[in-house]
Design a protein around this motif. Structure first.
Motif, short mmCIF file in Angstrom:
data_model
loop_
_atom_site.label_atom_id
_atom_site.label_comp_id
_atom_site.label_asym_id
_atom_site.label_seq_id
_atom_site.Cartn_x
_atom_site.Cartn_y
_atom_site.Cartn_z
N ALA C 204 19.63 40.65 -1.69
CA ALA C 204 19.30 39.97 -0.44
C ALA C 204 19.15 38.47 -0.61
N ALA C 211 24.43 38.99 2.96
CA ALA C 211 23.08 39.56 2.89
C ALA C 211 22.43 39.66 4.27
N GLY C 212 22.75 38.66 5.08
CA GLY C 212 22.09 38.60 6.38
C GLY C 212 22.32 39.87 7.20
N THR C 213 23.45 40.46 7.07
CA THR C 213 23.73 41.62 7.90
C THR C 213 23.82 42.89 7.04
N ALA C 214 23.29 42.78 5.85
CA ALA C 214 23.34 43.91 4.92
C ALA C 214 22.76 45.17 5.56
N THR C 215 23.50 46.24 5.48
CA THR C 215 22.97 47.51 5.95
C THR C 215 22.33 48.19 4.75
#
Lengths: 230, 230, 230, 230
Positions: C204, C211-215
């Motif tokens: 992250a 990383a910002g939209t990492a699921t």
DNA sequence: TGTTAACCGAGACGGTACGTCGCGTCTTTCT
DNA sequence: AGAAAGACGCGACGTACCGTCTCGGTTAACA
């Protein structure tokens, strides 16, 4: 003088002067006197009186209109006593006793506090000044008996200005107490009394006689008449 | 560290009394005098003095320590004049002139304001009281010349208490002005002067003689000079 | 910005920085630090520093321009130490040690006083804010070594934003200390360290990865490297 | 006599909160808020509030006890709004929205002034610190709904420390805003949100699990359940 | 080695805000 | 309807610290 004309709002506390009103009044006067003795006039506050007397501040303002009225009222009370001037049988003795009384009254700081406070109050409040004038006028009025008795006894010339005499006796003491701020003592009181007595005998307090330019001779002569019946 | 040798607190404005300091001082004294005359002591505020003199309030507190100091300082200034007692060539005349001067000084409300304020101040401030005592001690000291001259001329007995005499003359006036709050006039001044003069001639102000218990006869005896003629 | 252009008056204490000047400087810095610790920033006065350091108030204004400069200068000094981040050999351990250090530094009221004062100062003074930024930039810069070592060890993904990581570890503690004013303890420090470590492993803090939209799935994948067994 | 039964000092304006009192209160709160926004806490003076609100200085001291009380009171007011946390349907989205809100709130200097002032106030006043704590406790309490919803949706492990999570999201932003004095932007907000989300999924905010020593494997396991369905 | 300019110590001052006191007024509530 | 109770506006108080100024004395760098 400070009365309200008919028709105007009657000062509260006037119409129902019984019961609580009366008790309140006494409590307030006591509180003022105590406060004056404890802190002097400049240190006396309406709030103190309110607390001490248990009467609410607002009420004090309504009925007395503030410190001035409070103090003036207390002064009125102070004048209502039964004090009488001394009577030693001699002018000299009476005057001396008078002077010494002033001396003693203001010599003890505790006793002097309240009277001093009144005098101080008169510097700041017209109403207090009026009350003070009334007080002293009455007080010196009582003292004049001393002079009148002396005249009756032939110790003083007829026509002697009694008011001036009794004032002259205590004046140097007051002067030192409140103006020049010098200490006073019994010797001073005696000196003042003696001087005034001498002046009285010299006829210096007898307006009709040309007192202003009285010479020693005149004075001696002036004192004679009363006695010199013939 | 920043303590001064003597241990006492060094009053600011003392150590560098040049330049701005001096100018400030004068401005402040004037402002105090003006304020006293305008509003009396109880109406005099430090803030008024600050505004009027252009000297900041903080500075006034720093240098004078508050109203007390301000007034005491102004009183000191007031004492520094060149007034001299009258010299009419006669005790009677001198005393009368003295008394009338008091009368006039306090007769005009405008002129009386400042002196009255000083006297009022002494009721509230020990420092003012001290300053007032100093002022009057010095002032009456100058007046004593009047008595001394009378003694020299043979108008008054040797040993006359000059201080008591000059105080006795003005005392009844001050009494009425500040204590009994009665009006004063020239007649009163004359009466007082005459009475004191008479007492002086009667030797009532000569301590050595048992003035305190002087009888009329004693007094006459004590007044030797007047008798001299024959 | 606040620099003087050539030709303008050079700031005092610049041209002759030897001897007394140097000694003065140290004394002043100490006094500031002491004052800050004792009374906090809002309670720190120039006069206190003057007294405490033995340097005259005027001089302080001349050379530091007032409280702001004094504090900024002291902060510069505070940054000049030899502190180094912990090195336990593991990212988790290092972060935890880091967090605990913050916790302990601000846990003891005595020790916390000065640093807290600096942070408070930054709210009131631009110069102090600048100095504080510089201080923390440098300080967190040293901390980044922790992350770099972890990357080198393969504990953290390459490209991990070291600055963000070390800030994230202590941030919750500072938040509670200075914003929400809640108490902090070691458990909290540990929790924060663990959370950040987990996030690091999850990638992250690796900007390149989205990383910002990492699921959750992405995160698992991102964390893979260390573990990737399989 | 004038004591209240409970023994504690009865704060003025408490017993008769009708009419003027209420109006006064509102005016004062507005003035404080305005002043805080305009000059910040250190620049806020009681006199300013007095002037601005039209309420006399003395009254402010009487009822609020000084700046501290004024600010604390205003802070209480600030907490009484209807703000609610975002609800995007996803933990990531909610946290990001939360972080961005902080970012925006403090990004605009005008909007940030008052909140910043409150935080600054807490450095100088115990009462303000208490009020701030209460404010943030309540505010973060509302935010916890975000985490609870995530747990309900299976996005976060049961037992997740919601309070710690919501604090961790905004903490790095506050750190930079008020401690390190670095600029913040949306990217930073997103980074923080993503990191915290990752940590949540990794179970790092779940105390029951040995979060402190959680390994990557543990984390994965912990995150598993929610997903299990299929 | 003597100047001379920079710097420092010392103190007074103008100024802003403080927090408090007492005054006198007003409103609200009781009785 | 008057009194009690309390809040308030108001002016002044006396203090703390700020930042500036003037003066005089030292001291360090330079001629």
């Amino acid at each position: 003088m400070s009365e309200n004309a008919e028709g105007a709002a009657p000062p509260p506390g006037t119409r129902r002067p019984g019961g609580r009103t009366a008790r309140t009044r006494a409590a307030v006067r006591d509180a003022v006197l105590t406060g004056l003795a404890e802190h002097g006039y400049p240190g006396l506050t309406v709030e103190y009186v309110a607390e001490r007397s248990g009467v609410h501040k607002t009420t004090l303002y309504r009925r007395w209109g503030g410190l001035e009225g409070l103090v003036a009222d207390a002064l009125d009370l102070a004048g209502e006593d039964t004090w009488a001037p001394p009577d030693t049988g001699l002018l000299d003795g009476d005057l001396r006793a008078l002077a010494r009384e002033v001396c003693e009254a203001f010599g003890d700081p505790a006793a002097a506090a309240a009277p001093t406070a009144f005098i101080a109050a008169a510097f700041q409040s017209e109403r207090a000044a009026d009350a003070l004038r009334a007080f002293y006028t009455e007080r010196f009025g009582r003292c004049e008996a001393v002079v009148e008795r002396a005249v009756a006894r032939g110790e003083a010339p007829v026509g002697t200005d009694a008011g001036a005499v009794v004032r002259a006796v205590s004046a140097p003491l007051f002067l030192r107490l409140f103006v020049t701020r010098e200490p006073v003592d019994t010797a001073l009181a005696d000196q003042s009394a003696a001087a005034v007595a001498a002046a009285v005998r010299a006829g210096a307090f007898t307006p009709s006689t040309g007192a202003g330019t009285a010479t020693a001779t005149d004075a001696r002569t002036a004192t004679a008449p009363p006695r010199t019946p013939r």
